[in-house]
Design a protein around this motif. Sequence first.
Motif, PDB file in Angstrom:
ATOM      1  N   ARG A 138       0.841  -1.315   0.098  1.00 36.80           N
ATOM      2  CA  ARG A 138       0.130   0.082  -0.004  1.00 36.80           C
ATOM      3  C   ARG A 138       0.890   1.289   0.157  1.00 36.80           C
ATOM      4  N   ALA A 139       1.847   1.487   1.052  1.00 40.56           N
ATOM      5  CA  ALA A 139       2.692   2.790   0.997  1.00 40.56           C
ATOM      6  C   ALA A 139       3.602   2.541  -0.292  1.00 40.56           C
ATOM      7  N   ALA A 140       4.137   1.370  -0.583  1.00 42.33           N
ATOM      8  CA  ALA A 140       5.037   1.433  -1.750  1.00 42.33           C
ATOM      9  C   ALA A 140       6.522   1.944  -1.129  1.00 42.33           C
ATOM     10  N   LEU A 141       6.859   1.751   0.020  1.00 38.17           N
ATOM     11  CA  LEU A 141       7.945   2.379   0.496  1.00 38.17           C
ATOM     12  C   LEU A 141       9.244   2.177  -0.291  1.00 38.17           C
ATOM     13  N   ARG A 142      10.007   3.013  -0.401  1.00 36.63           N
ATOM     14  CA  ARG A 142      11.090   2.967  -1.293  1.00 36.63           C
ATOM     15  C   ARG A 142      12.499   3.069  -0.855  1.00 36.63           C
ATOM     16  N   VAL A 143      13.621   2.633  -1.476  1.00 35.34           N
ATOM     17  CA  VAL A 143      14.834   2.708  -0.780  1.00 35.34           C
ATOM     18  C   VAL A 143      15.204   4.316  -0.599  1.00 35.34           C
ATOM     19  N   GLY A 144      15.566   4.504   0.523  1.00 35.68           N
ATOM     20  CA  GLY A 144      16.035   6.028   0.733  1.00 35.68           C
ATOM     21  C   GLY A 144      15.025   7.006   1.240  1.00 35.68           C
ATOM     22  N   GLU A 145      13.811   6.425   1.197  1.00 35.55           N
ATOM     23  CA  GLU A 145      12.531   7.177   1.947  1.00 35.55           C
ATOM     24  C   GLU A 145      12.934   6.963   3.392  1.00 35.55           C
ATOM     25  N   ILE A 161       9.419  -2.275  11.842  1.00 34.83           N
ATOM     26  CA  ILE A 161      10.706  -1.372  11.935  1.00 34.83           C
ATOM     27  C   ILE A 161      11.636  -2.262  11.130  1.00 34.83           C
ATOM     28  N   GLN A 162      11.693  -3.695  11.247  1.00 32.12           N
ATOM     29  CA  GLN A 162      12.642  -4.476  10.470  1.00 32.12           C
ATOM     30  C   GLN A 162      12.517  -4.512   8.909  1.00 32.12           C
ATOM     31  N   LEU A 163      11.242  -4.615   8.684  1.00 28.60           N
ATOM     32  CA  LEU A 163      10.765  -4.658   7.509  1.00 28.60           C
ATOM     33  C   LEU A 163      11.369  -3.356   6.741  1.00 28.60           C
ATOM     34  N   ALA A 164      11.155  -2.237   7.216  1.00 33.61           N
ATOM     35  CA  ALA A 164      11.422  -1.145   6.811  1.00 33.61           C
ATOM     36  C   ALA A 164      12.700  -0.858   6.477  1.00 33.61           C
ATOM     37  N   ALA A 169      14.826   2.113   4.271  1.00 37.93           N
ATOM     38  CA  ALA A 169      14.393   3.101   4.661  1.00 37.93           C
ATOM     39  C   ALA A 169      14.919   3.743   5.783  1.00 37.93           C
ATOM     40  N   ARG A 170      14.850   4.906   6.266  1.00 43.11           N
ATOM     41  CA  ARG A 170      15.039   5.519   7.472  1.00 43.11           C
ATOM     42  C   ARG A 170      13.745   5.595   8.238  1.00 43.11           C
ATOM     43  N   VAL A 171      14.188   4.872   9.526  1.00 40.68           N
ATOM     44  CA  VAL A 171      13.042   4.481  10.364  1.00 40.68           C
ATOM     45  C   VAL A 171      12.861   5.476  11.554  1.00 40.68           C
ATOM     46  N   PHE A 172      11.935   6.141  11.641  1.00 44.54           N
ATOM     47  CA  PHE A 172      11.518   6.889  13.115  1.00 44.54           C
ATOM     48  C   PHE A 172      10.310   6.148  13.690  1.00 44.54           C
ATOM     49  N   THR A 173      10.310   5.884  15.220  1.00 47.91           N
ATOM     50  CA  THR A 173       9.301   5.140  15.732  1.00 47.91           C
ATOM     51  C   THR A 173       9.053   6.002  17.207  1.00 47.91           C
ATOM     52  N   GLY A 211      10.003  16.564   6.787  1.00 49.92           N
ATOM     53  CA  GLY A 211       8.871  15.626   7.165  1.00 49.92           C
ATOM     54  C   GLY A 211       9.200  14.207   6.638  1.00 49.92           C
ATOM     55  N   VAL A 212       8.372  13.129   6.968  1.00 50.64           N
ATOM     56  CA  VAL A 212       8.646  11.782   6.658  1.00 50.64           C
ATOM     57  C   VAL A 212       7.701  11.517   5.435  1.00 50.64           C
ATOM     58  N   ASP A 213       8.257  10.414   4.472  1.00 46.64           N
ATOM     59  CA  ASP A 213       7.601  10.258   3.472  1.00 46.64           C
ATOM     60  C   ASP A 213       6.254   9.410   3.658  1.00 46.64           C
ATOM     61  N   VAL A 214       6.305   8.411   4.708  1.00 53.05           N
ATOM     62  CA  VAL A 214       5.265   7.487   5.001  1.00 53.05           C
ATOM     63  C   VAL A 214       4.951   7.610   6.536  1.00 53.05           C
ATOM     64  N   VAL A 215       3.699   7.445   7.056  1.00 51.66           N
ATOM     65  CA  VAL A 215       3.431   7.258   8.621  1.00 51.66           C
ATOM     66  C   VAL A 215       2.547   5.919   8.708  1.00 51.66           C
ATOM     67  N   LEU A 216       2.980   5.106   9.422  1.00 53.94           N
ATOM     68  CA  LEU A 216       2.397   3.749   9.626  1.00 53.94           C
ATOM     69  C   LEU A 216       1.544   4.057  10.941  1.00 53.94           C
ATOM     70  N   ASP A 217       0.232   4.065  11.000  1.00 53.44           N
ATOM     71  CA  ASP A 217      -0.614   4.262  12.165  1.00 53.44           C
ATOM     72  C   ASP A 217      -0.868   2.705  12.831  1.00 53.44           C
ATOM     73  N   THR A 218      -0.329   2.338  13.951  1.00 53.63           N
ATOM     74  CA  THR A 218      -0.965   1.360  14.772  1.00 53.63           C
ATOM     75  C   THR A 218      -1.421   1.524  15.903  1.00 53.63           C
ATOM     76  N   ILE A 219      -2.014   2.830  16.211  1.00 57.28           N
ATOM     77  CA  ILE A 219      -2.238   3.129  17.692  1.00 57.28           C
ATOM     78  C   ILE A 219      -3.686   3.555  17.576  1.00 57.28           C
ATOM     79  N   GLY A 220      -4.039   4.415  16.481  1.00 61.26           N
ATOM     80  CA  GLY A 220      -5.423   5.023  16.503  1.00 61.26           C
ATOM     81  C   GLY A 220      -5.376   6.295  17.160  1.00 61.26           C
ATOM     82  N   GLY A 221      -6.603   6.867  17.538  1.00 59.72           N
ATOM     83  CA  GLY A 221      -6.424   8.105  18.309  1.00 59.72           C
ATOM     84  C   GLY A 221      -6.557   9.274  17.316  1.00 59.72           C
ATOM     85  N   ASN A 222      -5.859  10.349  17.303  1.00 63.66           N
ATOM     86  CA  ASN A 222      -6.087  11.232  16.494  1.00 63.66           C
ATOM     87  C   ASN A 222      -4.680  11.197  15.465  1.00 63.66           C
ATOM     88  N   THR A 223      -4.280  10.036  15.135  1.00 58.98           N
ATOM     89  CA  THR A 223      -3.081   9.853  14.384  1.00 58.98           C
ATOM     90  C   THR A 223      -3.375  10.464  12.885  1.00 58.98           C
TER      91      THR A 223
END
Length: 330
Positions: A138-145, A161-164, A169-173, A211-223
């Motif tokens: 779905r996000a089609a995350l690419r190298v360097g994003e 995290i491991q998959l990204a 990718a550069r991973v923020f969490t 900013g980041v290229d992709v946000v993965l929401d696993t928590i809900g709320g106002n994300t």
Amino acid sequence: MQAIVLNSFGGPEAFQLCEVTKPVPQAGQVLVRVHATSINPLDYQVRRGDYPGLVPLPAITGHDVSGVVETVGPGVTAFAPGDAVWYTPQIFDGAGSYAEYHVAAESIVGKKPPSLSHLEAASLTLVGGTAWEALVVRAALRVGESVLIHGGAGGVGHVAIQLAKAMGARVFTTVRAANASFVRGLGADVVIDYEQEDYVDAVLRETYGHGVDVVLDTIGGNTLSRSPDALAQLGRVVSIVDIAQPQNLIQAWGKNASYHMVFTRQNRGKLDELSALVERGQLRPHVGAIYPLADIPLAHARLESANNGLQGKIAIAVVPAEARFRYHSV
């Protein structure tokens, strides 16, 4: 066979350990002796009655299987008795995995990665398939994003995290301080203690306002509504959470953002891709606690509780010998 049966929707006490009829594989199906399963947020959502129209009672629930093929139905060609397999049962379509045996369509079953124990494999099927669907399909995350993964110490998060990282990718969490070293060990580049710092501020600081290229929401709320503030132009937001309340996404328009809602689909292809990553040493599920089949109510109660101290997944040893080396229930 023994199974954990849900007779009514409610709390963990709604489960009962029962003797039920052992299933028989039909054409195109395999009968699997379940060695291990695991607990997911979807499991307690089903148990408490979030999807009553999709779960006729009484029901055997559960969404992860690692085990060994016992028999096969007519027409099955990919598997034979004795094969070690793993898969996610079809969600909202038949019995689940909280039982000693399970039948599944051949098409959704994969060969278990040899380097994983059954407990580890059962901890990866649903969350691994979800992370793959979210980031690759779905996000089609690419190298360097760059990607921001909310809840990096959780079931989906620690796999994502491991998959990204494997995708380049550069991973923020975001995590609590107590989980910072855990997610760094998984490969996270920027760890944000969300209790001490606003994640939008942290992302913008670390990306010099880009900013980041992709946000993965696993928590809900106002994300969903806040994610555009942390997104780069043409960024993508992927959510695996069903959120009932409306959210204002006007900020997403200014970023030309796209949103993707993921309810993972079962197929062998994703399992084979995950297995390849496992065997290359790029992916390993973390089992944070192990319970026997009879203690599934306790496992549910723990996963649902705030500040439960868990990292990764709760695994369930259906075959008692699977837990002999690391059993712990608290």
